[in-house]
Design an enzyme around this catalytic site. Structure first.
Site, PDB file in Angstrom:
ATOM      1  N   TYR A 154      13.072   4.347  27.097  1.00  0.00           N
ATOM      2  CA  TYR A 154      11.844   4.200  27.888  1.00  0.00           C
ATOM      3  C   TYR A 154      12.159   3.563  29.250  1.00  0.00           C
ATOM      4  CZ  TYR A 154       9.431   4.646  23.310  1.00  0.00           C
ATOM      5  OH  TYR A 154       8.979   5.052  22.079  1.00  0.00           O
ATOM      6  N   GLU A 201       0.810  -3.285   9.828  1.00  0.00           N
ATOM      7  CA  GLU A 201       1.198  -2.159  10.668  1.00  0.00           C
ATOM      8  C   GLU A 201       2.075  -2.789  11.745  1.00  0.00           C
ATOM      9  OE1 GLU A 201       0.777   1.052  10.491  1.00  0.00           O
ATOM     10  OE2 GLU A 201      -0.453   1.016   8.684  1.00  0.00           O
ATOM     11  N   SER A 202       3.275  -2.208  11.964  1.00  0.00           N
ATOM     12  CA  SER A 202       4.264  -2.962  12.729  1.00  0.00           C
ATOM     13  C   SER A 202       4.803  -2.281  13.991  1.00  0.00           C
ATOM     14  CB  SER A 202       5.453  -3.291  11.812  1.00  0.00           C
ATOM     15  OG  SER A 202       6.135  -2.091  11.466  1.00  0.00           O
ATOM     16  N   THR A 249       5.285 -12.528  14.818  1.00  0.00           N
ATOM     17  CA  THR A 249       6.214 -11.983  15.813  1.00  0.00           C
ATOM     18  C   THR A 249       6.191 -12.809  17.095  1.00  0.00           C
ATOM     19  OG1 THR A 249       6.511 -10.095  17.284  1.00  0.00           O
ATOM     20  CG2 THR A 249       4.320 -10.390  16.421  1.00  0.00           C
ATOM     21  N   ASP A 250       7.277 -12.720  17.852  1.00  0.00           N
ATOM     22  CA  ASP A 250       7.290 -13.381  19.172  1.00  0.00           C
ATOM     23  C   ASP A 250       6.434 -12.616  20.180  1.00  0.00           C
ATOM     24  OD1 ASP A 250       8.914 -11.143  19.525  1.00  0.00           O
ATOM     25  OD2 ASP A 250      10.637 -12.251  20.307  1.00  0.00           O
ATOM     26  N   GLU A 251       6.023 -11.387  19.802  1.00  0.00           N
ATOM     27  CA  GLU A 251       5.247 -10.580  20.759  1.00  0.00           C
ATOM     28  C   GLU A 251       3.872 -11.185  21.035  1.00  0.00           C
ATOM     29  OE1 GLU A 251       5.592  -6.321  20.220  1.00  0.00           O
ATOM     30  OE2 GLU A 251       7.529  -6.560  19.239  1.00  0.00           O
ATOM     31  N   LYS A 264      -1.629  -9.226  15.561  1.00  0.00           N
ATOM     32  CA  LYS A 264      -0.812 -10.278  14.936  1.00  0.00           C
ATOM     33  C   LYS A 264      -1.270 -11.659  15.425  1.00  0.00           C
ATOM     34  CE  LYS A 264       2.312  -9.891  12.520  1.00  0.00           C
ATOM     35  NZ  LYS A 264       2.426  -9.750  11.040  1.00  0.00           N
ATOM     36  N   TYR A 270      -0.918  -4.033  18.841  1.00  0.00           N
ATOM     37  CA  TYR A 270      -0.132  -4.612  17.739  1.00  0.00           C
ATOM     38  C   TYR A 270      -0.048  -6.131  17.884  1.00  0.00           C
ATOM     39  CZ  TYR A 270       4.048  -6.384  15.390  1.00  0.00           C
ATOM     40  OH  TYR A 270       4.912  -7.155  14.658  1.00  0.00           O
ATOM     41  N   LYS A 304       0.826  -1.214   0.000  1.00  0.00           N
ATOM     42  CA  LYS A 304       0.000   0.000   0.000  1.00  0.00           C
ATOM     43  C   LYS A 304       0.861   1.266   0.000  1.00  0.00           C
ATOM     44  CE  LYS A 304      -3.350   2.253   3.105  1.00  0.00           C
ATOM     45  NZ  LYS A 304      -4.041   2.149   4.410  1.00  0.00           N
TER      46      LYS A 304
HETATM   47  P1  NAD Z   1       7.359  -2.248   8.139  1.00  0.00           P
HETATM   48  O1  NAD Z   1       6.403  -1.412   8.916  1.00  0.00           O
HETATM   49  O2  NAD Z   1       8.743  -1.761   7.894  1.00  0.00           O
HETATM   50  O3  NAD Z   1       6.748  -2.579   6.703  1.00  0.00           O
HETATM   51  C1  NAD Z   1       5.405  -2.941   6.537  1.00  0.00           C
HETATM   52  C2  NAD Z   1       5.058  -2.844   5.050  1.00  0.00           C
HETATM   53  O4  NAD Z   1       3.680  -3.231   4.897  1.00  0.00           O
HETATM   54  C3  NAD Z   1       5.192  -1.415   4.477  1.00  0.00           C
HETATM   55  O5  NAD Z   1       5.834  -1.453   3.228  1.00  0.00           O
HETATM   56  C4  NAD Z   1       3.754  -0.945   4.340  1.00  0.00           C
HETATM   57  O6  NAD Z   1       3.564  -0.015   3.290  1.00  0.00           O
HETATM   58  C5  NAD Z   1       3.042  -2.266   4.058  1.00  0.00           C
HETATM   59  N1  NAD Z   1       1.617  -2.197   4.414  1.00  0.00           N
HETATM   60  C6  NAD Z   1       1.078  -1.736   5.577  1.00  0.00           C
HETATM   61  N2  NAD Z   1      -0.264  -1.793   5.490  1.00  0.00           N
HETATM   62  C7  NAD Z   1      -0.575  -2.305   4.288  1.00  0.00           C
HETATM   63  C8  NAD Z   1      -1.795  -2.602   3.620  1.00  0.00           C
HETATM   64  N3  NAD Z   1      -2.986  -2.365   4.178  1.00  0.00           N
HETATM   65  N4  NAD Z   1      -1.743  -3.151   2.383  1.00  0.00           N
HETATM   66  C9  NAD Z   1      -0.546  -3.384   1.782  1.00  0.00           C
HETATM   67  N5  NAD Z   1       0.633  -3.095   2.351  1.00  0.00           N
HETATM   68  C10 NAD Z   1       0.622  -2.572   3.586  1.00  0.00           C
HETATM   69  O7  NAD Z   1       7.361  -3.656   8.879  1.00  0.00           O
HETATM   70  P2  NAD Z   1       8.519  -4.733   9.021  1.00  0.00           P
HETATM   71  O8  NAD Z   1       9.325  -4.394  10.208  1.00  0.00           O
HETATM   72  O9  NAD Z   1       9.171  -4.926   7.713  1.00  0.00           O
HETATM   73  O10 NAD Z   1       7.663  -6.029   9.386  1.00  0.00           O
HETATM   74  C11 NAD Z   1       7.251  -6.949   8.386  1.00  0.00           C
HETATM   75  C12 NAD Z   1       6.477  -8.068   9.048  1.00  0.00           C
HETATM   76  O11 NAD Z   1       7.304  -8.716  10.012  1.00  0.00           O
HETATM   77  C13 NAD Z   1       5.241  -7.594   9.802  1.00  0.00           C
HETATM   78  O12 NAD Z   1       4.209  -8.530   9.570  1.00  0.00           O
HETATM   79  C14 NAD Z   1       5.661  -7.596  11.247  1.00  0.00           C
HETATM   80  O13 NAD Z   1       4.569  -7.835  12.098  1.00  0.00           O
HETATM   81  C15 NAD Z   1       6.647  -8.749  11.264  1.00  0.00           C
HETATM   82  N6  NAD Z   1       7.684  -8.664  12.304  1.00  0.00           N
HETATM   83  C16 NAD Z   1       8.540  -7.589  12.337  1.00  0.00           C
HETATM   84  C17 NAD Z   1       9.529  -7.549  13.290  1.00  0.00           C
HETATM   85  C18 NAD Z   1      10.537  -6.429  13.349  1.00  0.00           C
HETATM   86  O14 NAD Z   1      11.417  -6.447  14.219  1.00  0.00           O
HETATM   87  N7  NAD Z   1      10.502  -5.455  12.445  1.00  0.00           N
HETATM   88  C19 NAD Z   1       9.637  -8.569  14.239  1.00  0.00           C
HETATM   89  C20 NAD Z   1       8.726  -9.625  14.195  1.00  0.00           C
HETATM   90  C21 NAD Z   1       7.767  -9.679  13.204  1.00  0.00           C
HETATM   91  P1  TYD Z   2      10.832  -1.138  19.117  1.00  0.00           P
HETATM   92  O1  TYD Z   2      11.984  -0.976  18.196  1.00  0.00           O
HETATM   93  O2  TYD Z   2       9.695  -0.176  19.030  1.00  0.00           O
HETATM   94  O3  TYD Z   2      10.334  -2.644  18.956  1.00  0.00           O
HETATM   95  P2  TYD Z   2       9.264  -3.495  19.873  1.00  0.00           P
HETATM   96  O4  TYD Z   2       8.441  -2.544  20.660  1.00  0.00           O
HETATM   97  O5  TYD Z   2       8.461  -4.194  18.816  1.00  0.00           O
HETATM   98  O6  TYD Z   2      10.085  -4.423  20.717  1.00  0.00           O
HETATM   99  O7  TYD Z   2      11.374  -1.077  20.606  1.00  0.00           O
HETATM  100  C1  TYD Z   2      12.388  -1.955  21.070  1.00  0.00           C
HETATM  101  C2  TYD Z   2      12.591  -1.676  22.540  1.00  0.00           C
HETATM  102  O8  TYD Z   2      13.138  -0.361  22.690  1.00  0.00           O
HETATM  103  C3  TYD Z   2      11.309  -1.681  23.346  1.00  0.00           C
HETATM  104  O9  TYD Z   2      11.577  -2.251  24.632  1.00  0.00           O
HETATM  105  C4  TYD Z   2      10.954  -0.214  23.501  1.00  0.00           C
HETATM  106  C5  TYD Z   2      12.296   0.463  23.509  1.00  0.00           C
HETATM  107  N1  TYD Z   2      12.357   1.816  22.923  1.00  0.00           N
HETATM  108  C6  TYD Z   2      12.953   2.869  23.649  1.00  0.00           C
HETATM  109  O10 TYD Z   2      13.424   2.680  24.788  1.00  0.00           O
HETATM  110  N2  TYD Z   2      13.008   4.100  23.070  1.00  0.00           N
HETATM  111  C7  TYD Z   2      12.492   4.347  21.831  1.00  0.00           C
HETATM  112  O11 TYD Z   2      12.542   5.518  21.358  1.00  0.00           O
HETATM  113  C8  TYD Z   2      11.903   3.263  21.092  1.00  0.00           C
HETATM  114  C9  TYD Z   2      11.328   3.494  19.723  1.00  0.00           C
HETATM  115  C10 TYD Z   2      11.864   2.018  21.680  1.00  0.00           C
END
Ligand code: NAD
Ligand code: TYD
Length: 352
Positions: A215, A88-89, A133-135, A162, A158, A38
């Site tokens: 935080y 949405e992540s 995610t592990d969350e 998931k 979030y 999107k």
């Molecule tokens: P990100 O937010 O960087 O990217 C998400 C992508 O999805 C973006 O390109 C966005 O435009 C697209 N998107 C959002 N809503 C959409 C919609 N309605 N239709 C089509 N596209 C849409 O996220 P990320 O960090 O790359 O995470 C990718 C996946 O991995 C997610 O499902 C997230 O839950 C999972 N995940 C991420 C992490 C992490 O550490 N980043 C850890 C565990 C799991």
């Molecule tokens: P984040 O990168 O948002 O990932 P998640 O919440 O999915 O684990 O945050 C990682 C950790 O860092 C989380 O414990 C929250 C903390 N954090 C801060 O302390 N300061 C910040 O500005 C952000 C974005 C996260």
């Protein structure tokens, strides 16, 4: 079914999805990758620019919550495999506005499963890999780690969204025999990481001499996974995983948030000496509501059943990540000059 891998990558313009596209197109010849995305604030076509003229790659701007558009892909594309990243992540955004999370993560996943069901009826679908995610497992105390049989206990909008999508995916295996697999990974870091998340935020704030907002007391623990290791793992699971199963992905790399921030500050002292000592920029701020204390992954199943092992050591990968941000200034300057900065300032005010 053809020998060419026809892979539909949802959310491929985001952080992990774009790294996955790089992994696949750099390592496989006989493959066609279609990204649907999107392009929300987190989606960025620059992440995929390298492949714009490559015949194996195409991009379609599609919102996965638009049912008709998603279902019509059955007739418009050849799809053999689906890997579903779109979501949405960001936990902080889900606290401020959960609705988009329910729409995209739950409803969007549902429509993709419906697309997959149509493909399966025509014998076209080889695998649907759902990236989670592990969350979803909630929070840990000091001991233990999440396994594939840890009960779900999501704590943020979030992670709840998931978790809902994971349950839908599971149900499509049991009800319709869809060839689904779910992976649950820990926190990723690496190139193309959107600068709202901890690691890129700290790197870029160091570079710009801005406060580093930690935080609470910085003692919360995350289990950091290099995105390139994650993408290799996903590809292996797509090829070797068992349908209906889930696989946890992590690298036994637990760090407190303060450890991470200190590591980044120390690397920046070497690479950006004029800002030294970067640790002076650390500011302890109000804690995130419902902040999960600790995540830790037990990766034994993916190691023993799939044969995956991480290639990168944390010390090497975090330095590579810092270097990537130093070398790709135009990428993040474009992001920081847009609406995102405004959002960040408002959100920073909202939580403090
Ligand atoms: P990100 O937010 O960087 O990217 C998400 C992508 O999805 C973006 O390109 C966005 O435009 C697209 N998107 C959002 N809503 C959409 C919609 N309605 N239709 C089509 N596209 C849409 O996220 P990320 O960090 O790359 O995470 C990718 C996946 O991995 C997610 O499902 C997230 O839950 C999972 N995940 C991420 C992490 C992490 O550490 N980043 C850890 C565990 C799991
Ligand atoms: P984040 O990168 O948002 O990932 P998640 O919440 O999915 O684990 O945050 C990682 C950790 O860092 C989380 O414990 C929250 C903390 N954090 C801060 O302390 N300061 C910040 O500005 C952000 C974005 C996260």
């Amino acid at each position: 079914m053809s020998k060419t891998r026809n892979i539909l990558v949802t959310g491929g313009a985001g952080f992990i999805g774009s790294n996955f596209v790089h992994t696949i197109l750099e390592s496989e010849e006989d493959v066609k990758v279609t990204v649907i995305d999107k392009l929300t604030y987190a989606g960025n076509l620059r992440n995929l620019e390298k492949w714009k003229d490559d015949k194996r790659f195409q991009f379609l701007k599609i919102d996965i919550t638009e049912k008709e558009k998603v279902l019509s892909l059955e007739n418009e594309l050849e799809i053999g495999e689906i890997v579903h990243f779109a979501a949405e992540s960001h936990v902080d955004r889900s606290i401020l506005g959960p609705e988009e999370f329910v729409k995209t993560n739950v409803l969007g996943t549902f429509y993709l499963l419906e697309l997959a069901r149509k493909l399966k009826e025509k014998n076209k679908l080889k695998v649907f890999l759902h990236v989670s995610t592990d969350e979803v497992f909630g929070t840990l105390d000091h001991d233990g780690a999440f396994t594939e049989s840890t009960p779900y206990a999501p704590n943020s909008p979030y992670s709840a969204s998931k978790a809902s999508s994971d349950h839908l995916v599971r149900s499509y295996f049991h009800t319709y025999g869809l060839p689904v697999i779910t992976t649950n990974c820990s926190n990723n870091y690496g190139p193309f990481h959107f600068p709202e998340k901890l690691i890129p935020l700290m790197i870029l704030n160091c570079l710009r001499g801005k406060p580093l907002p930690v935080y609470g007391n910085g003692g919360n623990i995350r289990d950091w996974l290099y995105v390139k290791d994650h993408c290799l793992a996903i590809n292996m699971v797509m090829k070797k995983g068992k349908f209906g199963e889930t696989y946890n992905i992590g690298t036994r790399n637990e760090k407190t948030n303060l450890d991470i921030v200190h590591t980044i500050c120390d690397l920046m002292d070497k690479k950006n000496p004029e800002g030294k000592p970067h640790r002076n920029l650390i500011q302890f701020v109000k804690d995130r509501p419902g902040h999960d204390f600790r995540y830790a992954i037990d990766p034994k199943k993916i190691e023993s059943e799939i044969g995956w092992k991480p290639k990168y050591k944390f010390e090497v990968a975090i330095e590579e990540t810092v270097n990537w941000f130093l070398e790709n200034r135009a990428w993040w300057e474009e992001i920081l000059s847009g609406d995102y900065n405004l959002y960040y300032e408002m959100q920073y005010k909202a939580i403090n």
